[in-house]
Design an enzyme around this catalytic site. Structure first.
Site, PDB file in Angstrom:
ATOM      1  N   GLN A   1      13.423 -27.783  -3.896  1.00 43.71           N
ATOM      2  CA  GLN A   1      14.646 -27.008  -3.969  1.00 43.71           C
ATOM      3  C   GLN A   1      15.090 -26.504  -2.408  1.00 43.71           C
ATOM      4  O   GLN A   1      14.376 -26.812  -1.314  1.00 43.71           O
ATOM      5  CB  GLN A   1      14.963 -25.182  -4.506  1.00 43.71           C
ATOM      6  CG  GLN A   1      16.203 -25.437  -4.916  1.00 43.71           C
ATOM      7  CD  GLN A   1      16.004 -23.750  -5.794  1.00 43.71           C
ATOM      8  OE1 GLN A   1      15.053 -24.186  -7.054  1.00 43.71           O
ATOM      9  NE2 GLN A   1      16.578 -23.195  -5.718  1.00 43.71           N
TER      10      GLN A   1
ATOM     11  N   SER B   1       6.556 -27.585  -4.911  1.00 44.03           N
ATOM     12  CA  SER B   1       6.737 -26.959  -5.655  1.00 44.03           C
ATOM     13  C   SER B   1       7.960 -27.483  -6.717  1.00 44.03           C
ATOM     14  O   SER B   1       6.702 -27.845  -7.904  1.00 44.03           O
ATOM     15  CB  SER B   1       8.074 -26.108  -5.221  1.00 44.03           C
ATOM     16  OG  SER B   1       8.274 -24.727  -5.646  1.00 44.03           O
ATOM     17  N   LEU B   2       8.728 -27.097  -7.100  1.00 46.80           N
ATOM     18  CA  LEU B   2       9.323 -28.271  -8.257  1.00 46.80           C
ATOM     19  C   LEU B   2       8.966 -30.016  -7.949  1.00 46.80           C
ATOM     20  O   LEU B   2       9.256 -30.287  -9.227  1.00 46.80           O
ATOM     21  CB  LEU B   2      11.192 -28.232  -7.650  1.00 46.80           C
ATOM     22  CG  LEU B   2      11.792 -29.285  -8.823  1.00 46.80           C
ATOM     23  CD1 LEU B   2      11.971 -28.623 -10.205  1.00 46.80           C
ATOM     24  CD2 LEU B   2      13.495 -29.176  -7.714  1.00 46.80           C
TER      25      LEU B   2
ATOM     26  N   ARG C   1      11.832 -23.838 -16.313  1.00 47.66           N
ATOM     27  CA  ARG C   1      11.579 -22.848 -15.381  1.00 47.66           C
ATOM     28  C   ARG C   1      12.559 -22.192 -13.733  1.00 47.66           C
ATOM     29  O   ARG C   1      13.160 -21.280 -13.607  1.00 47.66           O
ATOM     30  CB  ARG C   1      10.419 -24.353 -14.383  1.00 47.66           C
ATOM     31  CG  ARG C   1      10.021 -23.640 -12.653  1.00 47.66           C
ATOM     32  CD  ARG C   1       9.498 -24.982 -12.464  1.00 47.66           C
ATOM     33  NE  ARG C   1       8.820 -24.664 -11.137  1.00 47.66           N
ATOM     34  CZ  ARG C   1       8.501 -24.391  -9.838  1.00 47.66           C
ATOM     35  NH1 ARG C   1      10.245 -25.350 -10.011  1.00 47.66           N
ATOM     36  NH2 ARG C   1       8.187 -24.149  -8.872  1.00 47.66           N
TER      37      ARG C   1
ATOM     38  N   HIS D   1       7.742 -17.263  -5.110  1.00 49.38           N
ATOM     39  CA  HIS D   1       6.106 -18.297  -5.346  1.00 49.38           C
ATOM     40  C   HIS D   1       6.297 -16.743  -5.067  1.00 49.38           C
ATOM     41  O   HIS D   1       5.239 -16.526  -3.967  1.00 49.38           O
ATOM     42  CB  HIS D   1       6.018 -19.235  -4.296  1.00 49.38           C
ATOM     43  CG  HIS D   1       6.150 -20.312  -4.888  1.00 49.38           C
ATOM     44  ND1 HIS D   1       5.615 -21.078  -6.006  1.00 49.38           N
ATOM     45  CD2 HIS D   1       7.120 -21.351  -4.385  1.00 49.38           C
ATOM     46  CE1 HIS D   1       6.196 -22.550  -6.153  1.00 49.38           C
ATOM     47  NE2 HIS D   1       7.340 -22.330  -5.036  1.00 49.38           N
TER      48      HIS D   1
ATOM     49  N   GLN E   1       1.302 -21.881 -10.130  1.00 48.23           N
ATOM     50  CA  GLN E   1       2.392 -22.519  -9.014  1.00 48.23           C
ATOM     51  C   GLN E   1       3.333 -21.485  -8.337  1.00 48.23           C
ATOM     52  O   GLN E   1       4.237 -20.967  -8.160  1.00 48.23           O
ATOM     53  CB  GLN E   1       2.102 -24.343  -9.264  1.00 48.23           C
ATOM     54  CG  GLN E   1       3.547 -23.940  -8.540  1.00 48.23           C
ATOM     55  CD  GLN E   1       4.715 -24.739  -8.843  1.00 48.23           C
ATOM     56  OE1 GLN E   1       5.681 -24.885  -9.345  1.00 48.23           O
ATOM     57  NE2 GLN E   1       4.706 -26.435  -8.408  1.00 48.23           N
TER      58      GLN E   1
END
Length: 320
Positions: A23, A100-101, A125, A209, A258
């Site tokens: 992102q 991440s993503l 998500r 996170h 995660q």
């Protein structure tokens, strides 16, 4: 190790990997050129529209930016763009990692997830992370030019009265903190008072996170249990541990962890270099990961491929 494909030049016998952005790499207009030139890309975006039950193509191509920046659209947009470029390139690689993503994109590239299941997970998500931001408001801030030990000390100090933690270890001197609005404000003030070069609040809709994403993690966990996941055909270096995984059980656990765990990107890249990966392709919008790798491992080669023109140049070079 994956074998060289017929279309891949034998000169590229060095071990190579895909890197997938997360992102904040999105931009209005993303994907338009590849859809105009590639039936593969058009098919994926059209399928995404159906799965999303929304006009993701229109949001990617025309915006407005405010809509594209909504987490529930940002994450699917970057995912679809990344996978479309992966399919267009059609090269054989030895490993992958995603920020991440981007870990979902890496797992689709490794055939651990299908495109369809990967997008459904990314859609859910994004929705859950956006909902978590409403249920437990928070924010994030980039910390540039500080030692990791200082950032951790400040987070511990603030945590006695508010929520804040290190969320992304991106590269030497670049760490992102995440937490409650109060926690981020106090941590920023303390870091600035200690002479940190730059502390900047990020335009995000939640404390990603961090423990404030607990609702998203719990809800996503039940979805992950019911999603088919296969063993990966090559190692994927995960955000939660920075180590490579291939087994479906481990992959499922890493995707669950995660959500509230920090992104160990710098260590992931160092481990890929440790394991002999020499050449990297950032596949998707932006050039953020190329820049991070340059700071982490200046001797490593990384090419960013985010447009039809860049993909075409690369394919032409590889064919000669």
């Amino acid at each position: 190790m994956a074998r060289l494909s017929d279309g891949q030049s034998k000169k590229s016998c060095m071990k190579q990997a895909f890197l997938y952005p997360g992102q904040a790499s999105q931009y209005v207009g993303m994907g338009k050129d590849i859809v105009e030139h590639s039936p593969i890309a058009r098919s994926l975006f059209e399928e995404a529209n159906h799965i999303m039950n929304a006009d993701l193509m229109r949001i990617c191509f025309d915006g407005p930016e405010e809509e594209l920046r909504q987490t529930k659209f940002t994450q699917p947009a970057i995912f679809v763009h990344s996978i479309a470029l992966t399919r267009i390139l059609n090269i054989s690689i030895d490993a992958a990692a995603g920020h991440s993503l981007g870990e979902y994109s890496a797992l689709v590239a490794a055939n651990a997830l299908t495109f369809q299941d990967g997008l459904r997970l990314v859609k859910k998500r994004g929705e859950l992370m956006q909902e978590s931001g409403v249920r437990a408001p928070g924010s994030m801030a980039a910390v540039i030019g500080a030692e990791e030990s200082m950032v951790r000390e400040v987070c511990v100090e603030v945590s006695s009265s508010a929520i804040v933690q290190a969320a992304n270890f991106n590269s030497p001197g670049q760490i992102v903190i995440s937490g409650s609005n109060e926690g981020i404000t106090v941590a920023m003030e303390l870091l600035k008072a200690r002479g940190v070069r730059l502390v900047k609040k990020l335009p995000v809709s939640g404390a990603f996170h961090s423990s404030l994403m607990q609702y998203a993690q719990d809800e996503l966990g039940s979805v992950l249990k019911n999603t088919p996941i296969a063993d990966a055909r090559f190692p994927v270096y995960t955000n939660a541990t920075a180590e490579p995984v291939t087994k479906a059980k481990e992959i499922r656990e890493m995707l669950f962890r995660q959500v509230t765990s920090p992104v160990l990107w710098e260590t992931s890249m160092r481990n890929m270099v440790r394991d002999g990966i020499e050449k990297y392709f950032e596949c998707g919008p932006g050039t953020v990961l190329q820049g991070l790798l340059k700071r982490i491992s200046p001797g490593s080669s990384c090419v960013s491929i985010g447009s039809w023109e860049q993909a075409n140049i690369f394919r032409n070079e590889e064919s000669h």
